[in-house]
Design a protein around this motif. Structure first.
Motif, PDB file in Angstrom:
ATOM      1  N   ASP A  92      38.600  43.781  44.292  1.00  4.54           N
ATOM      2  CA  ASP A  92      38.129  43.158  45.570  1.00  4.54           C
ATOM      3  C   ASP A  92      37.985  41.631  45.444  1.00  4.54           C
ATOM      4  O   ASP A  92      38.132  41.079  46.373  1.00  4.54           O
ATOM      5  CB  ASP A  92      37.244  43.862  46.549  1.00  4.54           C
ATOM      6  N   ALA A  93      37.180  41.416  44.130  1.00  5.87           N
ATOM      7  CA  ALA A  93      36.868  40.200  44.153  1.00  5.87           C
ATOM      8  C   ALA A  93      37.908  39.394  43.257  1.00  5.87           C
ATOM      9  O   ALA A  93      37.471  38.264  42.968  1.00  5.87           O
ATOM     10  CB  ALA A  93      35.402  40.197  43.101  1.00  5.87           C
ATOM     11  N   LYS A 127      28.879  44.979  40.962  1.00  4.20           N
ATOM     12  CA  LYS A 127      28.394  44.114  41.981  1.00  4.20           C
ATOM     13  C   LYS A 127      27.718  42.736  41.522  1.00  4.20           C
ATOM     14  O   LYS A 127      28.077  41.621  41.826  1.00  4.20           O
ATOM     15  CB  LYS A 127      27.160  44.717  42.890  1.00  4.20           C
ATOM     16  N   ALA A 150      30.954  40.844  40.189  1.00  6.57           N
ATOM     17  CA  ALA A 150      31.735  40.331  41.452  1.00  6.57           C
ATOM     18  C   ALA A 150      31.064  39.086  42.256  1.00  6.57           C
ATOM     19  O   ALA A 150      31.678  38.181  42.583  1.00  6.57           O
ATOM     20  CB  ALA A 150      32.030  41.386  42.418  1.00  6.57           C
ATOM     21  N   GLU A 151      29.661  39.156  42.131  1.00  8.28           N
ATOM     22  CA  GLU A 151      28.840  37.918  42.781  1.00  8.28           C
ATOM     23  C   GLU A 151      28.597  36.921  41.736  1.00  8.28           C
ATOM     24  O   GLU A 151      28.510  35.567  42.372  1.00  8.28           O
ATOM     25  CB  GLU A 151      27.608  38.749  43.085  1.00  8.28           C
TER      26      GLU A 151
END
Length: 309
Positions: free
Chosen positions: A19-20, A303, A306-307
């Motif tokens: 999704d990233a 996470k 992705a961040e």
């Protein structure tokens, strides 16, 4: 980015990466081929799991944007020139707390000993075993003492309250702990009182250690001598905090009721008197490791990536 994972990730973790905008490639490339594979396929990031890469191989992967290790013993992400550790206490806290209660219930109802004797004598001496194991005790109304407070200890406290137990703790570095607990959608606050060591030893019915690994015993002969002979001790989260020689002595002399151990001073070779003691419930350092904690580990890793990118 193109990200190579040597093992399949949990679907939720894989979805976070995709999704990233990242392309996740899952191939268990042999270590001696991984450098060429990464170069040939223009890989930007690498995720390894239970495997370890030799330093000579890692030295050839310096151009990667990151290398992430999701092994629960070595979970970290090397992000360019910095390293970010994944917060294990958050990832593993529930797993640890549930094993505390597994050992606590095991000891309180003598299940570990019953499971040794039922296969041997259950068919011939069922009634005798029935009588023998009617001497279990209940948790409700009893006092659970926490030695040290961390995220796992807080989870233990919440579960203890749900069992109807009183909870106290001993930790020289902390004052009273306030917990918020949700039950059926309702939030309640519970104050866990701090006790001096002497108060703690005089009040507890059960003890659970949450000091993390320590070099010096927190509880030895002097402390055990102040406990009631009906006390049960659990140590899955405090390697070295409990004097095991003193523990066995007190169990053998009926000065303690039972113990549950998942961590050992001489690990990975626990002492034979511990392994053979019928009053000790045993497990091989598995407190932090469950399918769920592994999933949580991978999600936290995803996470961060992705961040960051």
């Amino acid at each position: 980015m193109k990200i190579l994972s040597k093992e399949s990730l949990q679907p939720a973790a894989a979805k976070l990466l995709e999704d990233a905008g990242h392309e996740l490639i899952t191939v268990n490339v042999a270590d001696n081929q991984i450098v060429n594979y990464i170069q040939d396929n223009q890989i930007n990031g690498l995720i390894i799991n239970t495997s370890k890469l030799e330093t000579s191989i890692l030295d050839q992967l310096q151009n990667l944007t990151f290398i992430a290790n999701t092994n629960l013993k070595e979970c970290a992400i090397a992000l360019s020139d910095k390293k970010q550790l994944i917060k294990l206490d958050l990832v593993n806290a529930n797993a640890v707390s549930e094993l505390v209660f597994a050992h606590l219930l095991n000891g309180a109802r003598n299940l570990h000993d019953a499971n040794r004797n039922m296969p041997l004598e259950g068919d011939a001496n069922f009634n005798q075993l029935n009588t023998l194991y009617q001497k279990g005790i209940e948790l409700e109304g009893k006092t659970l003492g926490l030695v040290g407070v961390n995220k796992a200890a807080e989870k233990v406290a919440k579960k203890a309250v749900a069992f109807g137990m009183q909870v106290i703790y001993y930790d020289p570095s902390l004052e009273n702990v306030q917990l918020s607990i949700e039950i059926l959608g309702n939030s309640i606050s519970v104050n866990i009182p701090a006790k001096s060591k002497s108060e703690f030893l005089g009040e507890v019915d059960f003890i659970s250690f949450h000091t993390g690994p320590v070099e010096k015993h927190w509880f030895g002969k002097d402390e055990l001598a102040q406990l009631k002979p009906t006390v049960g001790i659990i140590n899955v989260d405090g390697k070295g905090a409990l004097d095991e020689v003193a523990l066995v002595e007190y169990l053998d002399n009926n000065k303690l009721l039972f113990a549950g151990l998942d961590t050992f001073e001489s690990e990975p070779n626990p002492e034979i008197p511990i392994l053979m003691n019928p009053k000790i419930s045993l497990s091989p350092n598995i407190a932090k490791y469950t399918i769920d904690s592994k999933m949580n580990m991978e999600i936290e890793m995803a996470k961060i990536i992705a961040e960051s990118y």
